[in-house]
Motif scaffolding. Structure first.
Motif, PDB file in Angstrom:
ATOM      1  N   ASP A  65     -19.672  28.797 -49.988  1.00 27.78           N
ATOM      2  CA  ASP A  65     -18.546  28.087 -49.311  1.00 27.78           C
ATOM      3  C   ASP A  65     -17.876  29.371 -48.362  1.00 27.78           C
ATOM      4  OD1 ASP A  65     -18.722  25.921 -50.358  1.00 27.78           O
ATOM      5  OD2 ASP A  65     -16.652  26.026 -51.815  1.00 27.78           O
ATOM      6  N   THR A  66     -17.913  30.586 -48.883  1.00 30.04           N
ATOM      7  CA  THR A  66     -17.561  31.636 -48.222  1.00 30.04           C
ATOM      8  C   THR A  66     -18.379  32.010 -47.049  1.00 30.04           C
ATOM      9  OG1 THR A  66     -16.662  32.612 -50.296  1.00 30.04           O
ATOM     10  CG2 THR A  66     -16.566  34.229 -48.355  1.00 30.04           C
ATOM     11  N   PHE A 117     -17.628  29.581 -44.154  1.00 34.79           N
ATOM     12  CA  PHE A 117     -16.297  29.878 -43.421  1.00 34.79           C
ATOM     13  C   PHE A 117     -16.868  30.854 -42.411  1.00 34.79           C
ATOM     14  CE2 PHE A 117     -12.843  32.266 -42.468  1.00 34.79           C
ATOM     15  CZ  PHE A 117     -11.951  31.321 -42.200  1.00 34.79           C
ATOM     16  N   SER A 157      -7.469  29.560 -38.860  1.00 35.02           N
ATOM     17  CA  SER A 157      -7.453  29.151 -40.267  1.00 35.02           C
ATOM     18  C   SER A 157      -7.845  30.427 -41.351  1.00 35.02           C
ATOM     19  CB  SER A 157      -8.693  28.110 -40.282  1.00 35.02           C
ATOM     20  OG  SER A 157      -8.222  26.907 -39.845  1.00 35.02           O
ATOM     21  N   PHE A 181      -9.221  31.771 -45.189  1.00 39.58           N
ATOM     22  CA  PHE A 181      -9.738  31.589 -46.525  1.00 39.58           C
ATOM     23  C   PHE A 181      -9.643  32.524 -47.518  1.00 39.58           C
ATOM     24  CE2 PHE A 181     -13.671  31.758 -49.240  1.00 39.58           C
ATOM     25  CZ  PHE A 181     -14.066  30.355 -49.303  1.00 39.58           C
ATOM     26  N   SER A 190     -12.955  30.078 -52.732  1.00 34.12           N
ATOM     27  CA  SER A 190     -13.724  28.615 -52.701  1.00 34.12           C
ATOM     28  C   SER A 190     -13.363  27.699 -53.717  1.00 34.12           C
ATOM     29  CB  SER A 190     -15.523  29.059 -52.682  1.00 34.12           C
ATOM     30  OG  SER A 190     -15.532  29.498 -54.156  1.00 34.12           O
ATOM     31  N   VAL A 225      -6.583  25.720 -47.506  1.00 26.54           N
ATOM     32  CA  VAL A 225      -6.591  26.270 -48.869  1.00 26.54           C
ATOM     33  C   VAL A 225      -6.145  25.076 -49.576  1.00 26.54           C
ATOM     34  CG1 VAL A 225      -6.206  28.329 -50.305  1.00 26.54           C
ATOM     35  CG2 VAL A 225      -6.643  28.728 -47.889  1.00 26.54           C
ATOM     36  N   VAL A 264      -8.708  23.041 -50.974  1.00 24.03           N
ATOM     37  CA  VAL A 264      -9.769  23.494 -51.942  1.00 24.03           C
ATOM     38  C   VAL A 264      -8.981  23.117 -53.188  1.00 24.03           C
ATOM     39  CG1 VAL A 264     -10.783  25.638 -52.832  1.00 24.03           C
ATOM     40  CG2 VAL A 264     -10.498  25.292 -49.991  1.00 24.03           C
ATOM     41  N   TYR A 319      -9.655  38.277 -48.162  1.00 26.47           N
ATOM     42  CA  TYR A 319      -8.644  37.443 -47.578  1.00 26.47           C
ATOM     43  C   TYR A 319      -9.037  37.225 -46.039  1.00 26.47           C
ATOM     44  CZ  TYR A 319      -4.217  35.464 -45.681  1.00 26.47           C
ATOM     45  OH  TYR A 319      -3.298  34.867 -44.955  1.00 26.47           O
ATOM     46  N   CYS A 359      -9.749  35.667 -42.244  1.00 26.28           N
ATOM     47  CA  CYS A 359      -9.286  34.675 -41.117  1.00 26.28           C
ATOM     48  C   CYS A 359     -10.088  34.680 -39.957  1.00 26.28           C
ATOM     49  CB  CYS A 359      -8.012  35.555 -40.609  1.00 26.28           C
ATOM     50  SG  CYS A 359      -7.011  34.477 -39.307  1.00 26.28           S
ATOM     51  N   GLU A 360     -10.059  33.419 -39.304  1.00 25.45           N
ATOM     52  CA  GLU A 360     -11.032  33.383 -38.097  1.00 25.45           C
ATOM     53  C   GLU A 360     -10.588  34.292 -37.231  1.00 25.45           C
ATOM     54  OE1 GLU A 360     -11.571  28.281 -38.201  1.00 25.45           O
ATOM     55  OE2 GLU A 360     -10.181  29.253 -36.737  1.00 25.45           O
TER      56      GLU A 360
END
Length: 328
Positions: A82-83, A86, A127, A129, A132, A161, A164, A297, A299-300
Motif C-alpha cells: 500500500d505504501t 501511494f 493527499s 499517507f 496502511s 486515511v 484506511v 508521514y 504527502c503527495e
C-alpha cells in the motif's frame, strides 16, 4: 489601448513570466536537463541509489535508545504494498506538468490569505499517507475481521486515511477545520462534527484517531483530556501520530504562530522524544502506551518533488487503569 486591455496584457505577461520562472527552477531540480551523458548517468545513478536506500531509513529505530518501559512496546514496521502504491501515484502526479503549474499558480495567489490545507482541498491535491490497513491492524493488534461501533478521526483532511481505518467500524465520524476538506469528507458519507462539538455529543468511541494534529493545535493537553473522556471505558483506544522532532505551530489564515499551550519534549533523537512522550506527556493526562512504531508521514508532491516525507511516531494509547492523571 484602453485601461482594461492594458491590465489584461499585464496579467497575461505576469502569468507567462511566472510559468517560465517555475520551469527554469524545475530544471535545477531534475536530471532530465543534464546535457553531458556521463554526468547525467552519474546523476541518475545517485538518485536511484538514494531512492532505494532512503525508504529503509524511514522505519529505522534503535530500541536500545528507548526508555526501558518503552522498549518492549516498540513494533518494527516495514514498507508494504500500500505504501509503494501511494508513492507510485505521487510520482505519476508530480509529472503532470500543466496540472502542477496550475496548482503552483493558485497556491501563490491564495497562499497569503488561505490556509495550505484549504488550498489543497480546493485543488484536490496533497493527499496524506500515515499507515496502511495492515500497519493499522498491526498497531491495534486486531484481525481483518475485527469490527467495532464507532470511529472518530480528528483533523481528518480529505478522508483518505479515515478510509484506511473505516472498514472496521459501523459508524464513522470526523472533524475538520477546512471547509473544502469538509466537503470531501461529506462526499465520503462520513458524519462531520464541529471542532468544538465532538466533545459534547455524549457519544463514546471505540477508536479515536489523532494523526499529526498534536503539534498543530493550540491546546494539545486539553485535546488529549477531551479524547480520554470520549473513549469507550476500558476498551477504547487512541491512535496518535506526531512528527518528530516535535515542532508545534498553528496555522491561521496562511500564517504560522506558536500554540497557546506549548509542549516541550526532552531529547533530540526520535527515540528520546518517543520516550519523553510516553513516560511524561501521555502519563500526565492519564494515558498509557500499548504499542509504538516509526513510520514515514507521506504527502503527495508537486513539480519540484515527487513526494514529501517526515518522521512520524505512531502510538496506540489506552486510559490508565486507575483513570487518574499524574501530578503536574
Amino acid at each position: 489601448m484602453c485601461p482594461l486591455q492594458l491590465r489584461t496584457l499585464i496579467f497575461v505577461a505576469w502569468v507567462l513570466g511566472y510559468v517560465a520562472f517555475l520551469l527554469s527552477i524545475r530544471r535545477m531540480w531534475t536530471g532530465k536537463y543534464v546535457r553531458s551523458p556521463l554526468v547525467r548517468s552519474l546523476f541518475l545513478n545517485m538518485v536511484t541509489e538514494g531512492e532505494a536506500a532512503e525508504p529503509q531509513k524511514w522505519y529505522q529505530c534503535c530500541p536500545e535508545l528507548l526508555g526501558e518501559s518503552v522498549q518492549p512496546l516498540f513494533i518494527q514496521s516495514h514498507m508494504d504494498s500500500d505504501t509503494k502504491a501511494f508513492l507510485k501515484r505521487s510520482v505519476e502526479k508530480s509529472g503532470w506538468l500543466f496540472t502542477q503549474l496550475y496548482h503552483s499558480l493558485v497556491s501563490t495567489i491564495l497562499g497569503p490569505v488561505v490556509s495550505r490545507t484549504s488550498i489543497n482541498g480546493f485543488l484536490g491535491r496533497g493527499s496524506m499517507f500515515v499507515f496502511s490497513a495492515e500497519q493499522f491492524r498491526q498497531l491495534l493488534q486486531i484481525s481483518p475481521e475485527w469490527r467495532a461501533e464507532r470511529l472518530l478521526d480528528l483533523g481528518a483532511g480529505d478522508g483518505g486515511v479515515t478510509e484506511v481505518m473505516g472498514g472496521h467500524f459501523r459508524e464513522i465520524y470526523a472533524t475538520e477545520v477546512s471547509a473544502p476538506m469538509k466537503w470531501h469528507l461529506q462526499r465520503r458519507n462520513y458524519k462531520v462534527l464541529g471542532i468544538d462539538e465532538w466533545q459534547h455529543t455524549g457519544l463514546q468511541y471505540d477508536v479515536i484517531s489523532c494523526l499529526n494534529l498534536l503539534d498543530r493545535c493550540d491546546d494539545p493537553l486539553l485535546l488529549l483530556r477531551d479524547i480520554k473522556r470520549s473513549l469507550v471505558p476500558e476498551t477504547g483506544r487512541l491512535i496518535l501520530a506526531t512528527v518528530l522532532p516535535f515542532q508545534p505551530y498553528v496555522e491561521i489564515g496562511g500564517r504560522w504562530q506558536r500554540p497557546k499551550e506549548h509542549v516541550r519534549l526532552k531529547g533530540k533523537t526520535w527515540e528520546e522524544q518517543v520516550t519523553d512522550l510516553s513516560t511524561e506527556v501521555f502519563q500526565k493526562v492519564g494515558f498509557k502506551v500499548e504499542t509504538v512504531t516509526r513510520l514515514p508521514y507521506l504527502c503527495e508532491g508537486d513539480m519540484y518533488n515527487d513526494y514529501y516525507v517526515l518522521d512520524d511516531a505512531v502510538f496506540v494509547l489506552k486510559a490508565s487503569e486507575d483513570g487518574s492523571e499524574s501530578a503536574q
